[in-house]
Design an enzyme around this catalytic site. Structure first.
Site, PDB file in Angstrom:
ATOM      1  N   HIS A 132       1.420   6.598  -8.675  1.00  0.00           N
ATOM      2  CA  HIS A 132       2.433   5.661  -8.188  1.00  0.00           C
ATOM      3  C   HIS A 132       2.001   4.204  -8.362  1.00  0.00           C
ATOM      4  O   HIS A 132       2.821   3.299  -8.276  1.00  0.00           O
ATOM      5  CB  HIS A 132       2.789   5.959  -6.721  1.00  0.00           C
ATOM      6  CG  HIS A 132       1.744   5.603  -5.719  1.00  0.00           C
ATOM      7  ND1 HIS A 132       0.930   6.537  -5.117  1.00  0.00           N
ATOM      8  CD2 HIS A 132       1.390   4.423  -5.179  1.00  0.00           C
ATOM      9  CE1 HIS A 132       0.119   5.944  -4.257  1.00  0.00           C
ATOM     10  NE2 HIS A 132       0.392   4.659  -4.269  1.00  0.00           N
ATOM     11  N   SER A 162      -4.509   2.277  -2.565  1.00  0.00           N
ATOM     12  CA  SER A 162      -4.071   3.319  -3.483  1.00  0.00           C
ATOM     13  C   SER A 162      -4.953   3.382  -4.716  1.00  0.00           C
ATOM     14  O   SER A 162      -5.181   2.373  -5.380  1.00  0.00           O
ATOM     15  CB  SER A 162      -2.635   3.045  -3.945  1.00  0.00           C
ATOM     16  OG  SER A 162      -1.722   3.274  -2.932  1.00  0.00           O
ATOM     17  N   ASP A 199      -0.262  12.804  -8.208  1.00  0.00           N
ATOM     18  CA  ASP A 199      -0.402  11.368  -7.939  1.00  0.00           C
ATOM     19  C   ASP A 199      -1.707  10.795  -8.476  1.00  0.00           C
ATOM     20  O   ASP A 199      -2.387  10.024  -7.793  1.00  0.00           O
ATOM     21  CB  ASP A 199      -0.270  11.078  -6.442  1.00  0.00           C
ATOM     22  CG  ASP A 199       0.169   9.638  -6.170  1.00  0.00           C
ATOM     23  OD1 ASP A 199       0.369   8.892  -7.147  1.00  0.00           O
ATOM     24  OD2 ASP A 199       0.299   9.265  -4.990  1.00  0.00           O
TER      25      ASP A 199
END
Length: 540
Positions: free
Chosen positions: A195, A304, A226
């Site tokens: 993402h 992230s 992911d």
């Protein structure tokens, strides 16, 4: 965007089947099952779960994390979707679903109000929360952390995204930027979250302590897990850096250190915590369920793609999402090494990411003793009943409705579908409910089958009266069932009948005069600035 393992590298074996009256040969199957006396009875329609990863039926809708009290463990089912059990079992209110979110790297005003500053704290000698020393020799402190070789392998990722417009596929939405984290592994590669580079138009990376941003190339994106893999062509980027080594799956209460570039500053941030839970969990970005590790270290926007290290300096996961709830504090999730290893191995083997295998079945719990007795199970036997088998799945040759799965890879399956071993955003609110239902519960009948949808009808004189048709499936064209988009395009292009008749779901029809419709096409394309009536792959 942030938060949370699965079997390593290779596809799972099939559970062993012992069926007593199936006309199909199951002798060589790895499934262990009991044949139902009424095996030919039709199976109920249900959401399928991911192969080799079972969730109990109290799971959430696709793409949303379970609440903290939900049980998620174990063994087998099908599609990259949200769990076994009936659809009602998976329903989650909007407020509950919003509790778990990817930590968006877009620094929009709405998100800024929700984000808190990252905890820049370092390890200390305080072990009251179960923290272990950072190094095996017991040394700790800011200088030790700062000088640890793995710290220089953590990079900051800058991405410019341009999302597609699915209703107007010839256009794209306004571009925006995001910042996230990543880390260098061997063979001149960088790992980050999928993402973090989704719909990328440009990706750059910057090493710790450097002011130079290097252009990066995205090698592979694993949406369901992911994870994304990048590389940099500039040799200077790879100088004086030690790639990160991977460790094994951590255990409960093991110390972890999350390193990255979260919101709240420009320099690297280190937060510490312990492993508090290991189970199959919902991956928000991919709307799938894979093994995940829950930790109590702070994970915020910008973390992230950053690595989580154990006390030996080995990477044991990638930060990717966190739980946001008024009753929860510091609940973050990392993608564990079994999932990471599968992603890397898949890329090395095939030159691209091909995904996780799925078993291709839907299943039902066998907790009711009368149900088990009626289907021929012995008193000590446990397992789950197969409801449906995907026609295109390899399991279709060996399994059928009302077979009972007793074990998977020699591990017993409980009556609730669990076992002793483990592994965007708001699309489910924005997407049409009737199409989501097909996505979750329908099964392909052939390898090239696609759902063809009228997303909207463009305004034109010839289309008068059809303007309100949106997000509706096309079932047939001039009486011929539509197999996929190319099939429909070819039929329309070659049609010599006086009328073009499109049969839509729920008995709706669209009828256009053939010659008039084809003559109007160039003007409609020009009016709406569409460069071509179809993409090259659909042309005959």
């Amino acid at each position: 965007m942030e938060a949370p393992p699965r079997k390593r590298g290779r596809p799972p074996k099939h559970p062993k089947v012992a069926s007593n009256d199936s006309p199909k040969s199951r002798a060589n199957s790895a499934f262990n099952s009991v044949k139902s006396p009424s095996a030919s009875s039709p199976a109920d329609v249900e959401m399928v779960d991911r192969g080799v990863a079972t969730v109990d039926s109290k799971s959430v809708q696709r793409g949303r994390k379970k609440s903290a009290g939900d049980k998620v463990e174990g063994a087998a089912s099908v599609k990259p979707s949200g769990g076994g059990g009936s659809p009602s079992d998976r329903e989650l209110s909007k407020s509950e679903a919003d509790d778990v979110e990817l930590l968006p790297e877009k620094l929009s005003s709405r998100r800024n109000k929700k984000q808190s500053l990252a905890n820049p704290g370092l390890f200390s000698n305080d072990n009251t929360r179960g923290h272990a020393p950072l190094f095996e020799d017991g040394t700790v402190g800011s200088e030790d952390v700062k000088d640890a070789p793995f710290m220089d392998a953590v990079v900051k990722v800058f991405c410019v995204h341009t999302e597609p417009n699915f209703s107007l596929p010839w256009q794209r939405k306004r571009q925006f930027s995001s910042n996230s984290s990543g880390f260098i592994i061997k063979d001149r590669r960088v790992l980050t979250n999928a993402h973090s580079v989704e719909h990328h138009t440009q990706v750059k990376v910057k090493k710790r302590g450097s002011d130079t941003k290097y252009l990066a190339t995205v090698l592979a994106i694993g949406t369901e897990c992911d994870i994304a893999m990048l590389t940099v062509s500039n040799d200077e980027f790879w100088e004086d850096v030690t790639p990160v080594d991977f460790g094994s799956l951590p255990r409960l209460q093991d110390a972890v250190t999350v390193v990255g570039y979260p919101i709240g500053g420009d320099t690297i941030s280190v937060t510490s915590g312990v492993v508090s839970r290991i189970e199959v969990t919902s991956y928000v970005h991919g709307a799938t369920e894979l093994l995940g590790v829950q930790i109590d270290a702070a994970i915020n926007a910008g973390n992230s793609g950053g690595p989580a290290f154990n006390d030996r300096g080995e990477c044991v996961g990638i930060a990717f999402q966190s739980l946001k709830h008024e009753d929860a504090e510091n609940i973050g999730y990392v993608i564990p090494t079994p999932v990471i290893t599968h992603f890397i191995t898949d890329y090395v083997r095939s030159g691209d990411y091909t995904g996780f295998p799925i078993l291709g079945i839907e299943w039902q719990k066998m907790e009711n003793p009368d149900l088990r007795k009626a289907l021929g199970m012995k008193g000590i036997q446990k397992g789950v009943r197969i409801r449906r088998v995907e026609p295109t799945a390899p399991a279709y040759k060996y399994l059928q409705a009302s077979d009972i799965l007793l074990s998977f890879d020699a591990e017993d399956i409980a009556n609730d579908g669990t076992g002793v071993w483990q592994y965007g955003k708001d699309y489910d609110y924005d997407a049409p409910v009737k199409l989501l239902d097909k996505l979750l519960h329908s099964m392909s009948q052939c390898d090239d089958e696609q759902l063809v949808v009228v997303s909207q009808v463009l305004v034109a004189d010839i289309n008068i009266g059809y303007e309100d048709i949106v997000n509706t499936q096309v079932i047939a064209f001039n009486g011929t069932p539509v197999r996929n988009l190319k099939h429909l395009a070819i039929m329309v292009e070659k049609c010599t009948d006086p009328f073009l008749r499109f049969d839509l779901e729920y008995q709706q029809i669209v009828v256009l005069e053939t010659n008039a419709a084809k003559a109007a096409t160039p003007e409609i394309l020009a009016t709406h600035c569409i460069p071509s009536a179809m993409s090259d792959d659909l042309k005959t």
